[in-house]
Design an enzyme around this catalytic site. Structure first.
Site, PDB file in Angstrom:
ATOM      1  N   LYS A 230      63.772  45.196 -64.534  1.00 17.82           N
ATOM      2  CA  LYS A 230      62.862  46.357 -64.501  1.00 17.82           C
ATOM      3  C   LYS A 230      61.743  46.159 -63.477  1.00 17.82           C
ATOM      4  CE  LYS A 230      64.215  48.489 -68.775  1.00 17.82           C
ATOM      5  NZ  LYS A 230      63.958  48.861 -70.158  1.00 17.82           N
ATOM      6  N   ARG A 264      68.997  43.015 -74.196  1.00 18.46           N
ATOM      7  CA  ARG A 264      69.847  43.937 -73.434  1.00 18.46           C
ATOM      8  C   ARG A 264      69.715  43.572 -71.956  1.00 18.46           C
ATOM      9  NH1 ARG A 264      69.308  48.695 -70.698  1.00 18.46           N
ATOM     10  NH2 ARG A 264      70.998  50.216 -70.967  1.00 18.46           N
TER      11      ARG A 264
END
Ligand code: HH2
Length: 286
Positions: A230, A264
């Site tokens: 991210k 995840r």
């Protein structure tokens, strides 16, 4: 595996996962042309299913299949298109692998079809909804449910994220959702919480949530975390162009230390290696 954690069960249809246990790794399969990190890497269902099978070989304990990007500013994908993307992949994976398959969707109709095709978990980044159709589906199907926190919608969430105290507001959200889920008939054992890193949060909010993860463990439900590649990792490290894998692994190890049970990730082998090392050292602490 943090010491002194009480026993928790996560039920997702035929699967029963008992915690505490070594952290679980959820491999990401994005069947999208536009996901922020891996968009377009799975041009067809066969290559997506092959990627999933490879992730399981690399140590993935769960797979998460998504057909709609939720990156900041992403436009919603029509239901028919999302179904066309995810269903063949879930069908192929269900025939080939034994680990639980989750569907990353905000649409109850897509979740319903995915469960019929062999998924057993609904990963709902839209758990901030008011309508209970998704929750009634989870209740009637016995699916596992990931309730993720998001402020706003993917189209608008990064415009003006605002909190007085992001950790306590996300915690309050989890408590409130658990109440709403129970009213809809969902059992606590079906629920996992996720603070939603990057979903309506500034870099500072993301860091505060990662620093405050311990305050979510007392809710008595497993925690899932998605930090993989991210953008906040690039912003913190000053490396905006790289793939940001190492920064994600640092978050992962610290989050496991704080009690997060499910990670995840796009980078399954690297995440498994980091977690197993951290667990081996932790097991020898006196
Ligand atoms: N992050 C993304 C998508 N789904 N689900 C959960 N539960 N938690 C997350 O942090 C999360 C999620 C965004 O990452 P990615 O799937 O790689 O990108 P995109 O949404 O662009 O497909």
């Amino acid at each position: 595996m943090p010491a002194l954690l009480s026993k928790m069960i996560f039920r997702a249809r035929q699967f029963e996962l008992v915690f505490p246990r070594p952290a679980l790794v959820m491999g990401i399969i994005n069947v999208t042309p536009d996901s922020f990190s891996d968009g377009g890497t799975c041009p067809d269902a066969e290559s997506a299913a092959a990627q999933g099978a490879e992730m399981v070989r690399a140590g993935a304990d769960l797979l998460d299949v998504g057909g709609e990007s939720t990156r900041p500013g992403a436009k919603p994908v029509p239901m028919e298109e999302e179904l066309r993307r995810v269903l063949p992949v879930i069908e192929m994976l269900a025939a080939r692998i034994k680990v639980p398959i989750s569907v990353d969707t905000m649409k109850p109709a897509v979740a319903r079809a995915a469960l019929a095709a062999g998924a057993s978990i609904v990963n709902d980044v839209g758990a901030n909804r008011e309508d209970d159709a998704m929750w009634r589906l989870v209740a009637e199907s016995g699916a596992g449910y990931v309730a993720m926190h998001m402020q706003g919608t993917p189209a608008t969430m990064q415009e003006h994220p605002r909190y007085e105290d992001v950790v306590s507001e996300v915690r309050d959200f989890f408590c409130g959702r658990l109440g709403r889920l129970k009213v809809a008939g969902v059992r606590e054992e079906q629920v996992v919480f996720d603070p939603g890193i990057g979903f309506g949060k500034t870099v500072e909010h993301n860091l505060q949530l990662l620093a405050g993860l311990r305050s979510f463990t007392s809710l008595g439900r497993p925690l899932l975390l998605g930090v993989s590649r991210k953008s906040f990792i690039g912003k913190v490290s000053g490396m905006t162009d790289g793939e940001r894998v190492s920064g994600g692994l640092a978050c992962t190890v610290l989050a496991a230390e704080a009690g997060v049970e499910i990670f995840r990730t796009h980078d399954v082998a690297e995440t498994v290696q980091a977690l197993r090392m951290a667990e081996a050292i932790r097991a020898r602490r006196t």
